[in-house]
Design a protein around this motif. Structure first.
Motif, PDB file in Angstrom:
ATOM      1  N   GLN A  33      45.428   7.971  -7.523  1.00  0.00           N
ATOM      2  CA  GLN A  33      44.803   8.695  -6.379  1.00  0.00           C
ATOM      3  C   GLN A  33      44.516  10.590  -6.888  1.00  0.00           C
ATOM      4  O   GLN A  33      43.823  11.471  -7.038  1.00  0.00           O
ATOM      5  N   PHE A  36      42.121  11.107  -9.979  1.00  0.00           N
ATOM      6  CA  PHE A  36      41.000  11.051  -9.736  1.00  0.00           C
ATOM      7  C   PHE A  36      40.960  12.741  -9.761  1.00  0.00           C
ATOM      8  O   PHE A  36      40.144  13.256  -9.782  1.00  0.00           O
ATOM      9  N   GLU A  37      42.075  12.794  -7.989  1.00  0.00           N
ATOM     10  CA  GLU A  37      41.549  14.498  -8.055  1.00  0.00           C
ATOM     11  C   GLU A  37      41.535  15.516  -8.666  1.00  0.00           C
ATOM     12  O   GLU A  37      41.028  17.042  -8.530  1.00  0.00           O
ATOM     13  N   LEU A 103      31.309   7.102 -11.047  1.00  0.00           N
ATOM     14  CA  LEU A 103      32.665   5.821 -10.174  1.00  0.00           C
ATOM     15  C   LEU A 103      33.861   5.800 -11.046  1.00  0.00           C
ATOM     16  O   LEU A 103      34.864   6.402 -10.589  1.00  0.00           O
ATOM     17  N   SER A 105      34.652   8.370 -12.954  1.00  0.00           N
ATOM     18  CA  SER A 105      35.476   9.928 -12.703  1.00  0.00           C
ATOM     19  C   SER A 105      36.047  10.028 -11.536  1.00  0.00           C
ATOM     20  O   SER A 105      37.147  11.379 -11.413  1.00  0.00           O
ATOM     21  N   GLU A 106      35.682   9.039  -9.907  1.00  0.00           N
ATOM     22  CA  GLU A 106      35.781   9.522  -8.650  1.00  0.00           C
ATOM     23  C   GLU A 106      36.771   8.875  -8.188  1.00  0.00           C
ATOM     24  O   GLU A 106      37.862   8.814  -7.397  1.00  0.00           O
ATOM     25  N   THR A 107      36.299   7.204  -8.564  1.00  0.00           N
ATOM     26  CA  THR A 107      37.196   6.342  -7.615  1.00  0.00           C
ATOM     27  C   THR A 107      37.881   5.061  -8.026  1.00  0.00           C
ATOM     28  O   THR A 107      38.789   5.281  -7.660  1.00  0.00           O
ATOM     29  N   GLN A 108      37.081   4.284  -9.292  1.00  0.00           N
ATOM     30  CA  GLN A 108      37.539   3.265 -10.265  1.00  0.00           C
ATOM     31  C   GLN A 108      38.346   3.260 -11.380  1.00  0.00           C
ATOM     32  O   GLN A 108      38.076   4.005 -12.382  1.00  0.00           O
ATOM     33  N   GLU A 153      45.432  -2.739 -11.114  1.00  0.00           N
ATOM     34  CA  GLU A 153      45.129  -1.921 -10.007  1.00  0.00           C
ATOM     35  C   GLU A 153      43.082  -2.033 -10.657  1.00  0.00           C
ATOM     36  O   GLU A 153      42.588  -1.220  -9.607  1.00  0.00           O
ATOM     37  N   GLU A 155      38.822  -1.993 -10.818  1.00  0.00           N
ATOM     38  CA  GLU A 155      38.066  -2.265 -10.483  1.00  0.00           C
ATOM     39  C   GLU A 155      36.915  -2.760 -11.476  1.00  0.00           C
ATOM     40  O   GLU A 155      35.686  -3.525 -10.962  1.00  0.00           O
TER      41      GLU A 155
END
Length: 372
Positions: A33, A36-37, A103, A105-108, A153, A155
């Motif tokens: 996380q 990503f942040e 997605l 870039s930010e979460t997946q 991990e 997706e």
């Protein structure tokens, strides 16, 4: 600024979790996380797609800095950026890029699925099949993949499969396969090093993939894989470079603190010469890696340079991390200091994304072409 930012993240956020993640053989979700942040999962991706819109060299620097603290986190970031993101950016249609790059870039987290039990160095001997439906609306995937990084991990999976085994490499096609379509994550490997980085076997049992998820065109998978692995090798060179520097940075202060025979062990000439040679090797690996990245950015051929950088950096990583254990003596052999972990992590550098023998063969082909 990027180097300092990544260094702070690696030191402050990743550093305290390194030993626990290694012992548990599991990546902390908070670390992913955090990547990503920090904007480190879409380094070259455009701002319109949620990325940092930065350079390939920036990605290489981030991979290097992360590896100084934990090569497991480094390779997670590396594969996601230099393989997965780059394939979608370079070969995806506008619709695919608009849908998937934000997605990624930010979460997946993404995973690159090429290797199989019978296709490692001979990557195009793969047997995973993709059979088109009668109406052309989808493909049905059957088969399995091995040694797949980030797979526990992830997706989002880029899966290479053959639409026609009789066509050989010309039948290989790249598919975008979200996990929700039925990707089965099977055996999770128990490894010598980079233990927090997941490496799993994947199974595809009648997984139906929409035809719109074909990436780069039917039969173009071999071209995508060849081109992208050349870039990926620079990423692995950066990982091994950072690993070597990390081991060096960790052990050298100790050699000037521990005294034997009335003086710090780091002041003995024999030790000083070994450390000087290691510093030279690290700098040479850095220059090879940065030069390969430079050539890639300038649009020059970089296949030979990438192979040289990957081969040499992996050798330096093993050599320097092994020496670091010896320089620290008994303390270096314990898991408490984390020095021995660099050596365990270094071994994979000579194996994945093209073994050392494959790199030497690639370099030799260029030499033969030049002089014969």
């Amino acid at each position: 600024m990027l180097r300092e930012s990544v260094r702070r993240f690696a030191t402050d956020v990743v550093g305290p979790k390194v030993r626990e993640m290694d012992e548990n053989e599991m990546m902390d979700p908070a670390v992913i996380q955090g990547l990503f942040e920090q904007g480190l999962m879409g380094i070259e991706t455009s701002a319109d797609h949620g990325g940092a819109e930065s350079s390939f060299t920036s990605a290489i620097i981030a991979i290097e800095e992360l590896a100084k603290v934990d090569p497991s986190v480094s390779v997670l970031c590396d594969v996601h950026n230099t393989l997965v993101n780059t394939v979608v950016r370079k070969y995806g249609s506008k619709e695919q890029k608009d849908k998937w790059l934000p997605l990624l870039s930010e979460t997946q987290l993404g995973s690159f699925c090429l290797s199989e039990s019978a296709s490692g160095s001979d990557a195009f001997a793969l047997q995973t099949r993709a059979v088109p439906s009668a109406d052309g609306s989808h493909y049905t995937l059957n088969g399995s993949k091995m040694w797949i990084t980030n797979s526990w991990e992830a997706e989002f999976f880029l899966v290479f499969a053959s639409v026609d085994l009789a066509k050989g490499y010309k039948g290989i096609t790249c598919f975008i396969v979200p996990k929700e379509l039925g990707v089965q994550v099977a055996k999770k490997e128990e490894k010598l090093g980079i233990r927090a980085s997941s490496t799993c076997t994947l199974s595809f049992d009648d997984v139906k993939v929409p035809a719109e998820n074909v990436l780069g065109g039917v039969g173009k998978g071999y071209k995508i894989a060849i081109e992208i692995l050349n870039e990926g090798r620079i990423g692995i060179a950066a990982q091994m470079l950072g690993l070597a520097q990390g081991a060096f940075d960790k052990v050298i202060p100790y050699t000037f603190e521990r005294k034997q025979f009335g003086q710090p062990i780091g002041t003995f000439q024999g030790m000083q010469h070994q450390m000087a040679k290691a510093a030279i090797d690290i700098e040479a690996a850095r220059l090879l890696t940065y030069n390969a990245a430079r050539r890639k950015e300038e649009g020059l051929d970089f296949t030979k340079e990438a192979a040289m950088a990957k081969y040499y950096a992996s050798q330096v990583a093993m050599s320097v991390s092994g020496s670091a254990i010896e320089w620290a003596g008994g303390v270096g052999f314990t898991r408490e200091t984390g020095i021995e972990k660099y050596w365990r992590d270094s071994k994979i550098g000579a194996i994945y994304e093209g073994t050392s023998n494959i790199q030497l063969q690639t370099i030799a082909k260029f030499i033969q072409k030049q002089y014969s």
